[in-house]
Design a protein around this motif. Structure first.
Motif, PDB file in Angstrom:
ATOM      1  N   TYR A  54       0.847  -1.188   0.000  1.00 32.78           N
ATOM      2  CA  TYR A  54       0.000   0.000   0.000  1.00 32.78           C
ATOM      3  C   TYR A  54       0.886   1.243   0.000  1.00 32.78           C
ATOM      4  CZ  TYR A  54      -3.517  -3.371   1.539  1.00 32.78           C
ATOM      5  OH  TYR A  54      -4.354  -4.461   1.625  1.00 32.78           O
ATOM      6  N   LEU A  55       0.263   2.386  -0.285  1.00 35.21           N
ATOM      7  CA  LEU A  55       0.943   3.668  -0.152  1.00 35.21           C
ATOM      8  C   LEU A  55       0.264   4.465   0.964  1.00 35.21           C
ATOM      9  CD1 LEU A  55       1.489   4.768  -3.863  1.00 35.21           C
ATOM     10  CD2 LEU A  55       3.177   3.807  -2.283  1.00 35.21           C
ATOM     11  N   GLY A  56       1.083   5.034   1.850  1.00 37.46           N
ATOM     12  CA  GLY A  56       0.603   5.926   2.899  1.00 37.46           C
ATOM     13  C   GLY A  56       1.060   7.342   2.590  1.00 37.46           C
ATOM     14  N   VAL A  57       0.113   8.263   2.457  1.00 41.78           N
ATOM     15  CA  VAL A  57       0.405   9.628   2.029  1.00 41.78           C
ATOM     16  C   VAL A  57       0.126  10.610   3.163  1.00 41.78           C
ATOM     17  CG1 VAL A  57      -0.137  11.427   0.341  1.00 41.78           C
ATOM     18  CG2 VAL A  57      -0.236   9.009  -0.339  1.00 41.78           C
ATOM     19  N   GLU A  58       1.069  11.496   3.422  1.00 37.95           N
ATOM     20  CA  GLU A  58       0.869  12.592   4.371  1.00 37.95           C
ATOM     21  C   GLU A  58       0.879  13.900   3.613  1.00 37.95           C
ATOM     22  OE1 GLU A  58       2.808  14.666   8.383  1.00 37.95           O
ATOM     23  OE2 GLU A  58       3.853  12.998   7.410  1.00 37.95           O
ATOM     24  N   THR A 102       3.343  -2.150   4.092  1.00 38.20           N
ATOM     25  CA  THR A 102       2.303  -3.159   4.253  1.00 38.20           C
ATOM     26  C   THR A 102       1.228  -2.665   5.220  1.00 38.20           C
ATOM     27  OG1 THR A 102       3.672  -4.216   5.951  1.00 38.20           O
ATOM     28  CG2 THR A 102       3.809  -5.094   3.706  1.00 38.20           C
ATOM     29  N   GLY A 103       0.125  -3.401   5.277  1.00 33.12           N
ATOM     30  CA  GLY A 103      -1.030  -2.970   6.040  1.00 33.12           C
ATOM     31  C   GLY A 103      -0.858  -2.968   7.545  1.00 33.12           C
ATOM     32  N   ASP A 104       0.239  -3.542   8.045  1.00 33.59           N
ATOM     33  CA  ASP A 104       0.509  -3.470   9.485  1.00 33.59           C
ATOM     34  C   ASP A 104       1.328  -2.238   9.854  1.00 33.59           C
ATOM     35  OD1 ASP A 104       2.970  -4.136   8.407  1.00 33.59           O
ATOM     36  OD2 ASP A 104       3.258  -5.951   9.608  1.00 33.59           O
ATOM     37  N   GLY A 105       1.606  -1.386   8.854  1.00 35.05           N
ATOM     38  CA  GLY A 105       2.343  -0.155   9.094  1.00 35.05           C
ATOM     39  C   GLY A 105       3.839  -0.245   8.877  1.00 35.05           C
ATOM     40  N   THR A 106       4.323  -1.374   8.392  1.00 42.36           N
ATOM     41  CA  THR A 106       5.754  -1.528   8.124  1.00 42.36           C
ATOM     42  C   THR A 106       6.120  -0.799   6.840  1.00 42.36           C
ATOM     43  OG1 THR A 106       5.797  -3.686   9.208  1.00 42.36           O
ATOM     44  CG2 THR A 106       7.620  -3.175   7.716  1.00 42.36           C
ATOM     45  N   ILE A 107       7.074   0.118   6.926  1.00 40.01           N
ATOM     46  CA  ILE A 107       7.480   0.943   5.786  1.00 40.01           C
ATOM     47  C   ILE A 107       8.683   0.329   5.083  1.00 40.01           C
ATOM     48  CG2 ILE A 107       8.445   3.177   5.119  1.00 40.01           C
ATOM     49  CD1 ILE A 107       6.800   4.437   7.355  1.00 40.01           C
ATOM     50  N   ALA A 135       4.302   8.786  12.069  1.00 40.54           N
ATOM     51  CA  ALA A 135       2.976   8.376  12.540  1.00 40.54           C
ATOM     52  C   ALA A 135       1.914   8.504  11.453  1.00 40.54           C
ATOM     53  CB  ALA A 135       2.577   9.194  13.769  1.00 40.54           C
ATOM     54  N   VAL A 136       1.893   9.609  10.728  1.00 39.04           N
ATOM     55  CA  VAL A 136       0.832   9.812   9.740  1.00 39.04           C
ATOM     56  C   VAL A 136       0.938   8.816   8.576  1.00 39.04           C
ATOM     57  CG1 VAL A 136      -0.225  11.427   8.113  1.00 39.04           C
ATOM     58  CG2 VAL A 136       0.475  12.215  10.381  1.00 39.04           C
ATOM     59  N   PRO A 137       2.085   8.650   7.930  1.00 39.19           N
ATOM     60  CA  PRO A 137       2.137   7.652   6.850  1.00 39.19           C
ATOM     61  C   PRO A 137       1.922   6.229   7.333  1.00 39.19           C
ATOM     62  CG  PRO A 137       4.311   8.614   7.224  1.00 39.19           C
ATOM     63  CD  PRO A 137       3.337   9.449   7.980  1.00 39.19           C
ATOM     64  N   VAL A 138       2.390   5.880   8.542  1.00 38.61           N
ATOM     65  CA  VAL A 138       2.132   4.539   9.080  1.00 38.61           C
ATOM     66  C   VAL A 138       0.628   4.344   9.272  1.00 38.61           C
ATOM     67  CG1 VAL A 138       2.371   3.081  11.123  1.00 38.61           C
ATOM     68  CG2 VAL A 138       4.389   4.174  10.138  1.00 38.61           C
ATOM     69  N   GLY A 139      -0.030   5.344   9.853  1.00 41.26           N
ATOM     70  CA  GLY A 139      -1.474   5.256  10.018  1.00 41.26           C
ATOM     71  C   GLY A 139      -2.201   5.183   8.695  1.00 41.26           C
ATOM     72  N   ALA A 140      -1.692   5.890   7.693  1.00 42.36           N
ATOM     73  CA  ALA A 140      -2.308   5.848   6.369  1.00 42.36           C
ATOM     74  C   ALA A 140      -2.196   4.448   5.754  1.00 42.36           C
ATOM     75  CB  ALA A 140      -1.658   6.883   5.454  1.00 42.36           C
ATOM     76  N   LEU A 141      -1.068   3.765   5.954  1.00 46.22           N
ATOM     77  CA  LEU A 141      -0.926   2.384   5.484  1.00 46.22           C
ATOM     78  C   LEU A 141      -1.949   1.475   6.173  1.00 46.22           C
ATOM     79  CD1 LEU A 141       2.979   2.009   5.506  1.00 46.22           C
ATOM     80  CD2 LEU A 141       1.513   2.110   3.476  1.00 46.22           C
ATOM     81  N   ILE A 142      -2.112   1.660   7.472  1.00 49.14           N
ATOM     82  CA  ILE A 142      -3.058   0.839   8.234  1.00 49.14           C
ATOM     83  C   ILE A 142      -4.493   1.089   7.754  1.00 49.14           C
ATOM     84  CG2 ILE A 142      -4.057   0.527  10.545  1.00 49.14           C
ATOM     85  CD1 ILE A 142      -1.157   1.053  11.610  1.00 49.14           C
ATOM     86  N   ALA A 156      -1.999  -2.062  -3.790  1.00 51.35           N
ATOM     87  CA  ALA A 156      -3.359  -2.562  -3.540  1.00 51.35           C
ATOM     88  C   ALA A 156      -4.308  -1.460  -3.081  1.00 51.35           C
ATOM     89  CB  ALA A 156      -3.315  -3.666  -2.478  1.00 51.35           C
ATOM     90  N   GLY A 157      -3.792  -0.355  -2.585  1.00 48.67           N
ATOM     91  CA  GLY A 157      -4.642   0.725  -2.104  1.00 48.67           C
ATOM     92  C   GLY A 157      -3.811   1.861  -1.547  1.00 48.67           C
ATOM     93  N   ILE A 158      -4.476   2.983  -1.285  1.00 45.14           N
ATOM     94  CA  ILE A 158      -3.793   4.183  -0.796  1.00 45.14           C
ATOM     95  C   ILE A 158      -4.542   4.734   0.406  1.00 45.14           C
ATOM     96  CG2 ILE A 158      -3.050   6.533  -1.350  1.00 45.14           C
ATOM     97  CD1 ILE A 158      -2.971   5.711  -4.302  1.00 45.14           C
ATOM     98  N   GLY A 159      -3.800   5.068   1.463  1.00 45.62           N
ATOM     99  CA  GLY A 159      -4.346   5.785   2.611  1.00 45.62           C
ATOM    100  C   GLY A 159      -3.741   7.172   2.650  1.00 45.62           C
ATOM    101  N   VAL A 160      -4.536   8.162   3.054  1.00 46.85           N
ATOM    102  CA  VAL A 160      -4.086   9.550   3.035  1.00 46.85           C
ATOM    103  C   VAL A 160      -4.416  10.220   4.364  1.00 46.85           C
ATOM    104  CG1 VAL A 160      -4.234  11.779   1.851  1.00 46.85           C
ATOM    105  CG2 VAL A 160      -4.563   9.659   0.549  1.00 46.85           C
ATOM    106  N   GLY A 161      -3.428  10.877   4.961  1.00 46.24           N
ATOM    107  CA  GLY A 161      -3.644  11.720   6.130  1.00 46.24           C
ATOM    108  C   GLY A 161      -3.509  13.166   5.700  1.00 46.24           C
TER     109      GLY A 161
END
Length: 329
Positions: free
Chosen positions: A11-15, A27-32, A309-316, A66-71
């Motif tokens: 996944y991608l975590g975006v701040e 990954t979805g557990d927050g591992t960058i 914290a923000v990108p890790v949370g975005a991955l989750i 597989a997906g993107i989370g954004v903070g």
């Protein structure tokens, strides 16, 4: 296509912040696995989106996303991902951010407030891991908040909840009896820097002045970082200033805890990097101000993830989706 040593979905975590923009692959557990970061200074929403588009497309060329989370750094409608505004950056008013991501990248997207997203990271991978009732706030450019019950984030009436910095506390800057102000106008990193950098506010004999820097125009610059150094050096003014900051923050926090009955509190943000000299005061003042039902039961911890914290949370959030949210109560 590049490979990452994992058999888990990526996944991608975006701040999206006022200055710092960050995108992490993980990954979805927050591992960058990889991080791209840029500080864009005084820009518009369009310039930030251009950098995001280029960076995300480069990741998608290299990895199966597989997906993107954004903070996002501002209030928004969580259900639709519509931004209400940004305090720092022009051009975000009523911007349909989830829609923009989906149209550009064609994968599932979940957009949330950045503080709420950072709290999700602390809940699942940081200082609040395993908490049943948790409150997260950050002392950064602004002061937001997030409330978490049973492993899920609470969305209030649809625009988030727990915005601690916009609660009212006594305004010790004012000579007007009974004056009140938003707590973040006293305690946020931006407010601290503006106050300390105002000519004449810091006494000339304070050790803070020896830590000051000046720009080419001769303008004074001081921040929470220098304040912490002066407190450690035993400076009287700096110590009293930090005491005032802690009391204002703790007043708002004690009210939040009295209303919610929450036990676990995690605090992040740049000002929180002061460490024990700040947290010892916040614990002391919050305990002193706490309602009798809360006394002895409040657990205040610093963020374990800090700047990630923000990108890790975005991955989750990207992996967990809306099942991690409390909506439509």
């Amino acid at each position: 296509m590049d490979t990452v040593c994992t058999n888990k979905p990526l996944y991608l975590g975006v701040e999206i912040g006022g200055t710092k923009q960050q995108i992490c692959l993980g990954t979805g557990d927050g591992t960058i696995s990889d991080t791209r970061e840029v500080r864009l200074g005084d820009v518009t929403a369009t310039e930030i989106l251009d950098w995001i588009r280029t960076t995300v497309l480069d990741y998608m060329d290299r990895y199966p996303i597989a997906g993107i989370g954004v903070g996002f750094g501002g209030p928004l409608e969580l259900k639709t991902g519509r931004v209400l505004c940004s305090i720092q950056v022009p051009g975000w008013e009523n911007f349909k951010l989830t829609e923009w991501f989906e149209e550009n990248f064609h994968v599932p997207v979940l957009v949330a407030n950045d503080t709420f997203t950072g709290g999700m990271a602390e809940l699942y991978a940081g200082a609040g891991k395993g908490s049943r009732l948790m409150y997260y706030t950050n002392i950064g450019t602004g002061i937001g908040g997030g409330i978490y019950f049973g492993g899920k984030g609470y969305d209030g009436i649809g625009f988030g909840a727990g915005y601690l910095g916009t609660t009212y506390v006594p305004d010790w800057r004012s000579t007007e009896p009974g004056a009140m102000t938003h707590m973040e106008l006293l305690v946020s990193g931006k407010s601290i820097a503006q106050r300390l950098s105002t000519p004449g506010y810091v006494p000339a004999d304070s050790k803070l002045m020896a830590l000051a820097t000046y720009d080419e125009a001769g303008k004074l610059h001081l921040s929470a970082k220098e304040l912490a150094e002066a407190v450690k050096a035993g400076d009287t003014f700096a110590t009293e200033e930090l005491d005032r900051i802690s009391l204002s923050f703790s007043t708002a926090l004690a009210n939040m805890l009295a209303l919610s009955g929450i036990k676990d509190v995690v605090i992040g943000g740049g000002v929180a990097n002061m460490g024990d000299i700040l947290f010892d005061r916040i614990r002391r003042d919050t305990q002193c101000l706490a309602f009798v039902a809360n006394k002895g039961a409040i657990n205040i911890r610093p963020s374990a993830l800090l700047d990630t914290a923000v990108p890790v949370g975005a991955l989750i959030l990207a992996a967990g989706g809306r099942k991690l949210l409390i909506e439509d109560i």
